[in-house]
Design a protein around this motif. Structure first.
Motif, short mmCIF file in Angstrom:
data_model
loop_
_atom_site.label_atom_id
_atom_site.label_comp_id
_atom_site.label_asym_id
_atom_site.label_seq_id
_atom_site.Cartn_x
_atom_site.Cartn_y
_atom_site.Cartn_z
N ASN A 76 0.82 -1.22 0.00
CA ASN A 76 0.00 0.00 0.00
C ASN A 76 0.85 1.27 0.00
O ASN A 76 0.57 2.21 -0.74
N LYS A 77 1.88 1.29 0.82
CA LYS A 77 2.72 2.49 0.89
C LYS A 77 3.54 2.67 -0.39
O LYS A 77 3.78 3.79 -0.82
N ASN A 79 2.50 1.62 -3.42
CA ASN A 79 1.52 2.08 -4.42
C ASN A 79 1.23 3.56 -4.26
O ASN A 79 1.00 4.27 -5.24
N ALA A 80 1.26 4.04 -3.04
CA ALA A 80 1.00 5.46 -2.77
C ALA A 80 2.08 6.37 -3.35
O ALA A 80 1.83 7.55 -3.59
N HIS A 83 0.99 8.37 -6.31
CA HIS A 83 -0.13 9.30 -6.20
C HIS A 83 0.31 10.57 -5.47
O HIS A 83 0.75 10.51 -4.32
N ALA A 86 -1.14 11.21 -1.93
CA ALA A 86 -1.10 10.13 -0.95
C ALA A 86 -0.56 10.64 0.38
O ALA A 86 0.37 11.44 0.43
N GLN A 87 -1.14 10.14 1.45
CA GLN A 87 -0.81 10.64 2.78
C GLN A 87 0.46 10.00 3.36
O GLN A 87 1.23 10.67 4.03
N ALA A 89 2.90 7.77 1.67
CA ALA A 89 3.68 7.05 0.66
C ALA A 89 5.08 6.80 1.20
O ALA A 89 5.68 7.68 1.81
N SER A 113 -2.84 3.67 9.19
CA SER A 113 -2.71 5.00 8.59
C SER A 113 -3.14 6.04 9.62
O SER A 113 -3.83 5.73 10.59
N SER A 116 -7.59 10.44 8.89
CA SER A 116 -7.67 11.07 7.57
C SER A 116 -9.10 11.13 7.08
O SER A 116 -10.01 10.59 7.68
#
Length: 132
Positions: A76-77, A79-80, A83, A86-87, A89, A113, A116
């Motif tokens: 997930n991190k 993939n971020a 973006h 992203a918060q 990444a 996370s 958010s």
């Protein structure tokens, strides 16, 4: 209703969560009301406890190791990173996750996370509407 008939041919489904404005009290304070007032509230549980109980049960029931779960944060991190908004990444490893601070076992800091906001929407349509 006969098979194949719909009440609606097109539906918009929307979900949102706005936690950033709930800083006083902290958003986790809202979740104190889901606990049993006699047996659990005196322990002062928080939202991370729920994640920990769910994760522990999943690991036990499905024979999953903590390393397997850490792969989710790694993916997930990473993939971020693609973006711009992203918060959290980051290019982390399973070892980074396993060495991060334990919050409530088996949940560690890099498993979760921060507070958010988020939203998602999607359209569900019948086949004839989608084709047109």
């Amino acid at each position: 209703m006969a098979r194949g008939q719909w009440h609606c041919k097109t539906v918009l489904a929307v979900a949102e969560e706005k936690m950033s404005d709930a800083d006083i009290p902290h958003p986790q304070a809202v979740f104190r009301y889901i606990w049993d007032p006699v047996t659990e509230v005196p322990l002062q549980p928080n939202l991370i406890w729920i994640f920990a109980m769910e994760m522990h049960r999943y690991m036990y029931k499905c024979g999953v190791k903590k390393e397997d779960i850490a792969l989710v944060s790694v993916k997930n991190k990473r993939n971020a990173l693609d973006h711009p908004a992203a918060q959290v990444a980051a290019n982390i490893t399973v070892d980074d996750v396993l060495k991060s601070e334990v919050l409530v076992w088996p949940v560690q800091l890099l498993d979760i996370s921060p507070v958010s906001d988020g939203a998602a929407a999607f359209v569900v349509a019948s086949e004839d509407v989608a084709r047109s």
